[in-house]
Design an enzyme around this catalytic site. Structure first.
Site, short mmCIF file in Angstrom:
data_model
loop_
_atom_site.label_atom_id
_atom_site.label_comp_id
_atom_site.label_asym_id
_atom_site.label_seq_id
_atom_site.Cartn_x
_atom_site.Cartn_y
_atom_site.Cartn_z
N HIS A 411 0.73 -1.28 -0.08
CA HIS A 411 -0.06 -0.11 0.03
C HIS A 411 0.79 1.25 -0.03
O HIS A 411 2.05 1.22 0.03
CB HIS A 411 -1.12 0.00 1.15
CG HIS A 411 -0.19 0.07 2.47
ND1 HIS A 411 0.27 1.24 3.27
CD2 HIS A 411 -0.08 -1.09 3.42
CE1 HIS A 411 0.72 0.72 4.44
NE2 HIS A 411 0.69 -0.62 4.38
N CYS A 427 2.85 -4.95 6.88
CA CYS A 427 2.63 -4.75 5.40
C CYS A 427 3.81 -4.28 4.59
O CYS A 427 4.71 -4.00 5.09
CB CYS A 427 1.21 -3.81 4.92
SG CYS A 427 -0.19 -4.62 5.71
#
Length: 452
Positions: A411, A427
């Site tokens: 992301h 992440c």
């Protein structure tokens, strides 16, 4: 499988197994001695148990036969040697480039110090007006200057507005590094934010440059960088006129750190025209301001200098490698050719990223963010599920590439200048513009390998 009770190993022994093959057949095997003295014979390639000899049946094995290796094995070894040699060569070139940069920087500093004139302060006589051509009055307007320091009883002259300086207020060498960053960005070897700082992100991008282009450029030589820039799109910096859309936004006054307060906002928008313009041109905000020291970023029609980063990369990416040690995401096509690389932040000690191989499941542009303290991490005193609205300053930026491991993804970020320098909540975090570029080249099913 291999037994954990092994006390002695002997590799490359030959086993005669009359129970499973003719007496004349021979195979290569590893031998492990068990706790009770039994010999366990293992396939050296797969680790599969071939047979077990009880202690009473242990017998002297014949000598290992000598034979020439298959041509295919020799080819594989040659390939491995070549790859290792190429990697060593790349590392040597990186070290040599860093040494040249240190030497050039030291030489430039010596030359600058030698050229500085001796500074002698001028002290005005309090009994008379002493003319100081460059004296600046202490007023609310930083651009207001006067031509003299006034003595007692002197007549005040009207204030004159000094013209704006067009010279960037940058430290020596920063402009050279910034030009190199723009050149790297144009070919798909992203350096992250363009900030004139030659750190880890730039060094790994230089390595990707050689793999993408097959060319060697001295990134400490500004003339060599300029020459390469002209071949790939022209000057590093161009003029940009601030528009009414840049000025009007809409913007928010500030982004709170508390997730509960974030969830109450209508959107995670930019906080200023300067922030929006910096991100559009892949630039660090402070560097943009240093490049335009007297610019009013909230003024329509203002002409500023910005980075010319070229067009985004395109193509179809079938495999992504998230390299944890280098903090870099590398994208390949179906033929194994390098397509692009991006600096990244991959997990942390408290919330590590996944291991092994996963796949891309879905892609969301400008997503909202669901905070769940039971599944993820706990932020502040927030112990309930919250939905944070979308926007570039949201926790996942403007892109979410969901992975097959639940709650993990690739992301964007609200703080592009911290990519590769801080940790994440497990992440893979990229700058918003790098995440957008990658999102357009992947699809559900794309393989993502996490490399330790």
């Amino acid at each position: 499988m291999r037994m954990p009770v092994a006390t002695l190993t002997a590799s490359a022994l030959v086993l005669l197994t009359s129970s499973v093959m003719p007496a004349s057949a021979q195979i290569r095997a590893d031998v492990v001695i068990g706790q009770n003295g039994e010999r366990i014979f293992l396939d050296p390639r797969t680790g599969e148990v071939l047979t077990v000899q009880p202690p009473s049946e242990v017998r002297r094995l014949p000598p290992e036969p000598q034979f020439e290796p298959f041509q295919r094995e020799e080819d594989i070894r040659d390939i491995i040697r070549a790859e290792r040699q190429a990697e060593r060569q790349r590392q040597q070139e990186l070290r040599a480039a860093m040494q040249r940069e240190r030497e050039r920087t030291a030489e430039r500093l010596r030359e600058q110090r030698a050229g500085l004139p001796e500074q002698v302060p001028v002290i005005p006589d309090p009994q008379m007006g002493t003319t100081l051509p460059d004296a600046v009055a202490s007023t609310d307007d930083a651009n207001t200057a006067t031509g003299a320091v006034q003595g007692p009883g002197s007549i005040s002259e009207p204030a004159l507005r000094a013209p704006k300086s067009t010279k960037p207020s940058l430290a020596p060498g920063k402009m050279t590094v910034a030009k190199a960053q723009i050149l790297l960005d144009r070919v798909g070897a992203s350096p992250g934010v363009i900030d004139g700082v030659k750190g880890q992100n730039v060094l790994y991008a230089m390595d990707s440059w050689r793999r993408l282009t097959g060319e060697l450029v001295d990134f400490t030589d500004e003339s060599a960088i300029e020459k390469a820039l002209q071949v790939r799109g022209g000057d590093a910096f161009v003029d940009y006129t601030i528009t009414s859309e840049d000025v009007s936004g809409p913007y928010v006054a500030a982004i709170p750190s508390d997730y509960g307060e974030k969830a109450a906002m209508p959107a995670m928008r930019y906080t200023s025209a300067r922030e929006a313009i910096a991100e559009r041109f892949h630039m660090d905000e402070d560097f943009l301001e240093s490049l335009n020291p007297h610019a009013d970023f909230g003024q329509q029609g203002e002409v500023i200098r910005v980075a010319s980063t070229g067009t985004p990369k395109s193509g179809k990416v079938t495999r992504i490698v998230a390299d944890k040690s280098r903090e870099q995401v590398v994208a390949y096509d179906s033929s194994g050719r390098l397509v692009a690389s991006y600096p990244s932040t991959i997990g942390s000690a408290d919330t590590p990223s996944p291991s092994g191989t996963v796949k891309v499941e879905r892609i969301a542009i400008n997503p909202n963010y669901t905070y769940n303290p039971e599944k993820n991490f706990k932020q502040g005193d927030n112990d309930e599920i919250l939905t944070i609205p979308p926007g570039p300053n949201g926790p996942v930026g403007t892109v979410w590439i969901a992975l097959s491991k639940p709650s993990y993804g690739i992301h964007g970020t609200p703080e592009p200048s911290k990519i590769g320098k801080t940790s994440s909540h497990g992440c893979v975090r990229l700058t918003n513009w790098d995440a957008k570029e990658l999102a357009k080249m992947v699809s559900p099913g794309t393989t993502v390998e996490f490399k330790e």
